[in-house]
Design an enzyme around this catalytic site. Sequence first.
Site, short mmCIF file in Angstrom:
data_model
loop_
_atom_site.label_atom_id
_atom_site.label_comp_id
_atom_site.label_asym_id
_atom_site.label_seq_id
_atom_site.Cartn_x
_atom_site.Cartn_y
_atom_site.Cartn_z
N LEU A 1 2.44 11.46 -1.41
CA LEU A 1 2.63 12.85 -1.41
C LEU A 1 3.96 13.10 -0.67
CD1 LEU A 1 -0.77 13.96 0.22
CD2 LEU A 1 0.00 13.46 -2.27
N HIS B 1 -7.33 2.68 2.30
CA HIS B 1 -6.30 1.64 2.07
C HIS B 1 -7.08 0.20 2.01
CE1 HIS B 1 -2.44 0.04 1.03
NE2 HIS B 1 -2.61 -0.88 2.03
N ASP C 1 1.46 4.89 3.91
CA ASP C 1 0.26 4.37 4.39
C ASP C 1 0.42 4.19 5.99
OD1 ASP C 1 -1.08 4.20 1.77
OD2 ASP C 1 -0.12 2.16 1.47
N GLY D 1 -12.57 5.85 -9.11
CA GLY D 1 -13.34 6.68 -8.21
C GLY D 1 -14.65 6.13 -7.61
N SER D 2 -14.73 4.89 -7.39
CA SER D 2 -15.87 4.46 -6.71
C SER D 2 -16.14 5.08 -5.19
CB SER D 2 -16.15 3.08 -6.33
OG SER D 2 -15.07 2.30 -5.89
C1 GRF Z 1 -9.50 1.26 -3.51
O1 GRF Z 1 -9.36 -0.13 -2.96
C2 GRF Z 1 -8.59 2.15 -2.26
O2 GRF Z 1 -8.51 1.62 -0.99
C3 GRF Z 1 -7.37 2.26 -2.74
O3 GRF Z 1 -7.30 2.31 -4.16
C4 GRF Z 1 -8.85 2.03 -4.48
C5 GRF Z 1 -9.50 2.99 -5.21
O4 GRF Z 1 -10.77 2.54 -5.64
N1 GRF Z 1 -6.35 3.20 -2.22
P1 GRF Z 1 -11.78 3.53 -6.24
O5 GRF Z 1 -10.93 4.50 -7.57
O6 GRF Z 1 -12.14 4.59 -5.36
O7 GRF Z 1 -12.87 2.90 -6.80
#
Ligand code: GRF
Length: 199
Positions: free
Chosen positions: A94, A110, A146, A13-14
Site C-alpha cells: 500500500l 503474514h 510487513d 481467499g482462505s
Molecule cells: C496467506 O499465507 C497469508 O499469510 C499471506 O498470503 C496468503 C493468503 O492466503 N499474506 P489466502 O488467500 O488467505 O488463502
Amino acid sequence: MATRIAILISGRGSNMVALADAIKNGTIPNAEIALVISDQPDAKGLSIAEDRGLKTLAIERRGRKREEHEREIVSVMRDERVDLICLAGYMRVLSPYFVDAFKGHILNIHPSLLPSFPGLDAQRQALEHGAHVSGCTVHYVDNTLDGGPIIAQRTVPVIPDDTVESLSARILEQEHILYPEAVASVLTRLTADFTDDSH
Ligand code: GRF
C-alpha cells in the site's frame, strides 16, 4: 452499530473465509463484512465470497499508477463506511496515501514470525535459513514492508523434511485461528477508543 470490515484479497481467499466464518459464528462479535475487494478479477476468493452472498468488487490496477488505483479503493471504502480493513493475501504494497487514509485501521496477516522473513516466499525463507520454529503474524500496516506493530502471533514447528508446501499448510491452519482472534482483539480496542472519544 456493527463494525464494518473490508477484506482485500488477490487470490485463494482462505483467510477471508476464516474471517467471514468468525463473524457469522460470533467469534468476532458485532461486526459485518462491508465488502470483499480484489485487484485480480479472476481471484478464486472473489467467487467464494460471491457464493456466500458477500458484496464483492474487482478493482484492477489496469496500468494505472499505484496511488490512482488506491484512490478508487479508498473512495469505495469511504462510500461503504468501512471501519477496518483486513488484508488477506492482498499482493500489493500500500502507498502512504492509502495507509494514511486509514491509519491504525489496516491489518495484515503474514506467514512468518515477523520481523523474521518479511516479503514474498516467507515459508521458503524460513526453510532456507534453517529455522526450527515458524508461524504467522497479524500486524498493523504502516509504510514499511510487513513491518508495522505486531498484534498477535502463533508458532508452528519446522519439521525435518518439511517442504514449502507442508510448512505453508501447517502455518495456514494457524492463520485461520489467529486472524479472527486478532481482529476480535482490535475491535475491542477500537470500540473502547470510540466510546472514550464520545465522552
Ligand atoms: C496467506 O499465507 C497469508 O499469510 C499471506 O498470503 C496468503 C493468503 O492466503 N499474506 P489466502 O488467500 O488467505 O488463502
